[in-house]
Design an enzyme around this catalytic site. Structure first.
Site, short mmCIF file in Angstrom:
data_model
loop_
_atom_site.label_atom_id
_atom_site.label_comp_id
_atom_site.label_asym_id
_atom_site.label_seq_id
_atom_site.Cartn_x
_atom_site.Cartn_y
_atom_site.Cartn_z
N ASP A 265 0.83 -1.20 0.00
CA ASP A 265 0.00 0.00 0.00
C ASP A 265 0.87 1.25 0.00
O ASP A 265 1.50 1.58 1.00
CB ASP A 265 -0.90 -0.02 1.24
CG ASP A 265 -1.88 1.15 1.28
OD1 ASP A 265 -1.82 2.02 0.40
OD2 ASP A 265 -2.70 1.18 2.21
N TRP B 262 -0.70 4.16 -1.10
CA TRP B 262 -1.77 5.13 -1.35
C TRP B 262 -2.45 5.57 -0.05
O TRP B 262 -3.42 6.31 -0.11
CB TRP B 262 -2.82 4.52 -2.29
CG TRP B 262 -2.26 4.09 -3.61
CD1 TRP B 262 -2.15 4.84 -4.74
CD2 TRP B 262 -1.73 2.80 -3.94
NE1 TRP B 262 -1.60 4.11 -5.75
CE2 TRP B 262 -1.31 2.84 -5.28
CE3 TRP B 262 -1.55 1.61 -3.23
CZ2 TRP B 262 -0.74 1.75 -5.94
CZ3 TRP B 262 -0.98 0.52 -3.87
CH2 TRP B 262 -0.59 0.59 -5.20
N ASP B 263 -2.01 5.09 1.09
CA ASP B 263 -2.66 5.35 2.38
C ASP B 263 -4.09 4.80 2.39
O ASP B 263 -5.01 5.41 2.94
CB ASP B 263 -2.66 6.85 2.70
CG ASP B 263 -2.93 7.13 4.18
OD1 ASP B 263 -2.84 6.19 4.99
OD2 ASP B 263 -3.24 8.28 4.53
N TYR B 264 -4.26 3.62 1.81
CA TYR B 264 -5.56 2.95 1.80
C TYR B 264 -5.69 2.01 3.00
O TYR B 264 -6.22 0.90 2.88
CB TYR B 264 -5.73 2.14 0.52
CG TYR B 264 -6.07 2.93 -0.72
CD1 TYR B 264 -6.77 4.12 -0.64
CD2 TYR B 264 -5.70 2.47 -1.99
CE1 TYR B 264 -7.09 4.83 -1.79
CE2 TYR B 264 -6.03 3.17 -3.14
CZ TYR B 264 -6.72 4.35 -3.04
OH TYR B 264 -7.05 5.06 -4.18
N LYS C 210 -11.40 2.19 2.71
CA LYS C 210 -11.26 3.47 2.02
C LYS C 210 -11.44 3.33 0.51
O LYS C 210 -11.83 4.30 -0.17
CB LYS C 210 -9.87 4.07 2.30
CG LYS C 210 -9.67 4.59 3.71
CD LYS C 210 -8.30 5.23 3.83
CE LYS C 210 -8.05 5.80 5.22
NZ LYS C 210 -6.71 6.43 5.32
#
Length: 793
Positions: free
Chosen positions: A464, A466-468, A495
């Site tokens: 990750d 993407w800060d998902y 998210k």
């Protein structure tokens, strides 16, 4: 012709000259912007329409009928182009059609002058038709659009209601995290009779950065609330009168918030963990019921629920230092924001870490402490499973591992606690991550409550960057198995807008999950997983791919600006990797769904979710350039330094020049999903723009565009869904089966907290309570706790 006749004719032309100049200027702006858009490979419409408007304006100023026909060509062409791009969808059509309708009205009114009176009737009739269309369009703005209008099948019989004592003891009312209340005194038939029962003010205004996200806890005749800086108040459940308060004197430089306090009753524990005996009853019953709280400076505290005094036998005078074993903890780099999870005789805590700061941040360790003494019972350090309690002298828990900042759930029968993990610091650069971090980032991990050892894990995003991270509490519900029975399920909203349904016994997907290919092309030095998990067996919410045609604006011009901006960004879907080329992150790191979590109407088997649709423009910045830019960033642009990596990252809302989102509404919705059919039943835009502020101006009109939401919903046996985290200042009640709004109560300021409900043991009245400290993007701030009950009760 006399001089007077010439003067009169010249005076009669000036409206045509003014209209012609307006059309020419509008056309020139569209043509210039359209040429830029075409150079980026975008739509040809704006250049062509702009050129025709310029020509029309010139001819109108010369009082030539050809000016009318040129505008008619723009009008008809725009109608056809709009239908081609967005069909008959209302909000996407508005910035396309509203300008040609308004300008068309003026051109129609000018037709009698152009025709020397011959087409007076036709001109006035055309103007009347366009005026009606404009008025109808204006009226239609106050009606929800883009809805899904289904009706869920109601379960047979009345929903069972709670017998005996009513408690809202956990963030999700129970450890299952369904946020379902088996109370039906307030129901579909009488909810419109709700009124304010009491209001309490904490005295701590939730200024920006200090967000009031508290869901109160209710035990017996007392409601417990906490403020962003962790002050705790005990209130009378029927009157809101203060019983006691406790101030831990806590403050973080950033991110002050308290989402709730826990509760522990030693005598109520039937299955104890470990060899720590139950405490002997204290004189006067001191601390026989305890409030469990954490602070934004990383302390764990227990208070006597009746008096607010610290429990002396817990930790050091009532306090445990959560920084112990963590190594270096810089100011505001590690603390807790979510309600501590009390399971059996344990308190389980994770922690929030300061996003995007550097590669060396505190550990994501999860620890269980004795709720009786504060003694550490077990630790789950994913980077070093050999550490089961405190690290050896001189060492720390593994640093910079994925953390658990949101709320776990707990299945007592299985003895499992379910941990939603974040992604690995520093969020948007993954080249230096450990193997363990790669395995556990953005996952759901089930651990044994007695030992803290892992039983299973399921990853929602691979590598990750993407800060998902998994932001929401897992929801535990026994879902239909398609054979007339049920299966113990875990439902995880994300998210990404993906909803995963797993067997909570072993993590096996109950709804089909496929690994699908995703874009490659990460920044040199990093990498992207070739595939990502997609929950194809459940609906995805709010993550439809963006396109140039989906760009929006209040006018022709900002829509054009948004289309240009979109074409200038790299965008290949939700997994477009951040690079030094500016790119678009959608759904975005706010969601999709966030910490508010979902609710399940347990009687009817409906999953209720609210979502956020706010893409971000992101760009990796080489270290040398980032160090120079850090002190001089333009307004609205944030930078995560990501120290220790080759790149910082800038983040900016993807908005139009007018400050509104560049993509078409809705920007937030309420959705119901049938857990038997696994299909969307209904969907509604979430709230209105009534209290939204753009460039310092409050909209003031209740247009139901559907706004970004924070906080979660609750459902009740009365057939109702309550929600308060919209951008307008209302607590709403919706029919859970249809999504129809049945009632809304005006709040003093907006809210971004999940509401709760209880039945008072004294009066047997049902209350609905919400904390209101101000909507996330609102300048209006407060310190309110507001309770509602039925009139006359």
């Amino acid at each position: 012709m006399s001089n007077n006749d010439t003067t009169t004719k010249q005076r009669g032309r000036w409206p045509l000259v003014v209209l012609g100049v307006i059309l020419a200027l509008v056309g020139l702006a569209l043509a210039v912007g359209g040429a830029r858009l075409m150079s980026l490979g975008g739509s040809w419409y704006y250049l062509l329409a702009g050129a025709l408007l310029v020509a029309s304006g010139v001819q109108l100023a010369r009082a030539r009928m050809s000016g009318f026909w040129l505008y008619a060509a723009v009008f008809v062409g725009t109608l056809l182009w709009s239908v081609y791009e967005v069909g008959f969808a209302f909000w996407p059509s508005v910035p396309r059609l509203a300008p040609v309708l308004v300008l068309g009205l003026l051109v129609a009114l000018a037709l009698p002058r152009l025709s020397l009176g011959r087409l007076r009737t036709a001109g006035h009739a055309g103007a009347a038709v366009l005026a009606v269309a404009i008025v109808a369009g204006g009226a239609a703005m106050f009606v929800p659009h883009g809805t899904i209008d289904g009706v869920a099948a109601a379960a047979s019989g009345a929903a069972p209601t709670a017998q005996g004592e009513s408690r809202w003891q956990y963030y999700g009312r129970t450890p299952n995290g369904t946020r379902y209340a088996p109370f039906a005194q307030i129901n579909r038939d009488n909810v419109n009779q709700l009124e304010v029962a009491w209001t309490f003010r904490t005295g701590e205004i939730a200024t920006p950065g200090n967000e009031n996200q508290n869901t109160p806890t209710q035990i017996g005749d007392t409601v417990y609330v906490c403020t962003p800086r962790n002050k705790v108040f005990a209130l009378d459940a029927d009157t809101g009168a203060q019983k006691w308060t406790f101030d831990p004197v806590a403050n973080a430089k950033v991110w002050n918030r308290c989402r709730g306090v826990g509760f522990y009753e030693p005598a109520a524990v039937t299955a104890r963990v470990g060899d720590i005996p139950a405490p002997a009853p204290a004189e006067g019953g001191a601390c026989d019921q305890r409030i469990v709280m954490t602070t934004v400076d990383a302390r764990l505290i227990e208070l006597d629920a009746k008096t607010g005094q610290p429990c002396a036998g817990f930790g050091n005078g009532g306090t445990v230092d959560l920084k112990q074993g963590m190594g270096l903890v810089k100011a505001s780099y590690y603390f807790q924001t979510s309600m501590p999870t009390v399971v059996r005789n344990l308190i389980v805590v994770g922690g929030w870490v300061f996003d995007g700061r550097e590669i060396d941040e505190p550990s994501g360790v999860v620890r269980a402490f004795s709720a009786d003494t504060g003694e550490l019972v077990w630790a789950w350090d994913l980077g070093n499973p050999a550490i089961t309690k405190l690290p050896p002298e001189g060492q720390s828990y593994t640093r910079s591992t994925p953390n658990v900042w949101s709320t776990p759930s707990f299945d007592d029968a299985l003895g499992l606690i379910y941990l939603p993990t974040g992604n690995n610091p520093p969020d948007f650069w993954g080249a230096q991550r450990s193997k363990a971090s790669e395995e556990y980032s953005s996952s759901i991990v089930a651990v044994d409550v007695t030992t803290g050892r892992e039983r299973w894990k399921f990853q929602t995003v691979h590598h990750d960057i993407w800060d998902y991270d998994v932001p929401a509490q897992p929801t535990l519900y026994d879902a239909p198995d398609g054979k007339g029975g049920t299966v113990p399920a875990l439902i995880q909203v994300t998210k990404r807008g993906q909803i995963f349904m797993l067997d909570r016994r072993d993590g096996t997907p109950l709804a089909e999950v496929k690994e699908l290919p995703v874009p490659q092309g990460a920044q040199e030095g990093d990498w992207v997983s070739k595939t990502q998990p997609y929950s194809v067996g459940m609906p995805a919410i709010g993550n439809e791919p963006l396109s140039e045609a989906r760009m929006w604006g209040a006018t022709w011009f900002d829509q054009l600006a948004c289309r240009i901006a979109f074409k200038q960004l790299r965008y290949e879907g939700e997994f477009t990797p951040p690079t030094t080329t500016p790119s678009l992150l959608h759904p975005g790191y706010y969601g999709g769904m966030n910490w508010g979590s979902a609710s399940v109407d347990e009687h009817n088997g409906l999953l209720i979710v609210n979502d956020i649709r706010m893409p971000q423009r992101v760009q990796l910045i080489p270290r040398a350039e980032a160090d120079k830019r850090q002190a001089s960033l333009e307004h609205g642009v944030g930078m995560h330094p990501q120290g220790g990596t080759p790149y910082a990252i800038t983040q900016q809302a993807f908005n139009s020049p007018l400050g509104i989102p560049c993509h078409a509404p809705a920007w937030g919705t309420f959705t119901a999903i049938d857990l038997k059919t696994r299909q969307i039943v209904w969907q509604r835009p979430a709230g209105t723009v009534e209290d939204a502020v753009v460039n310092g101006v409050k909209a003031g009109v209740p247009v139901p565009l559907g706004m970004p939401t924070l906080g979660g919903p609750i459902t009740t046996a009365g057939g109702l869904t309550f929600y308060g985290g919209t951008q307008d200042y209302y607590l709403r009640a919706m029919d859970t089966l249809t999504g129809k709004e049945l009632w809304k109560g005006r709040l003093p300021v907006g809210a971004q907290a999940t509401p709760m409900t209880y039945v008072s043991p004294k009066t047997q009245q049902q209350y609905v309570v919400i904390s209101a400290g101000g909507a996330r993007q609102s300048p209006d701030r407060g310190d309110y706790v507001v309770a509602y009950k039925l009139k006359g009760n």
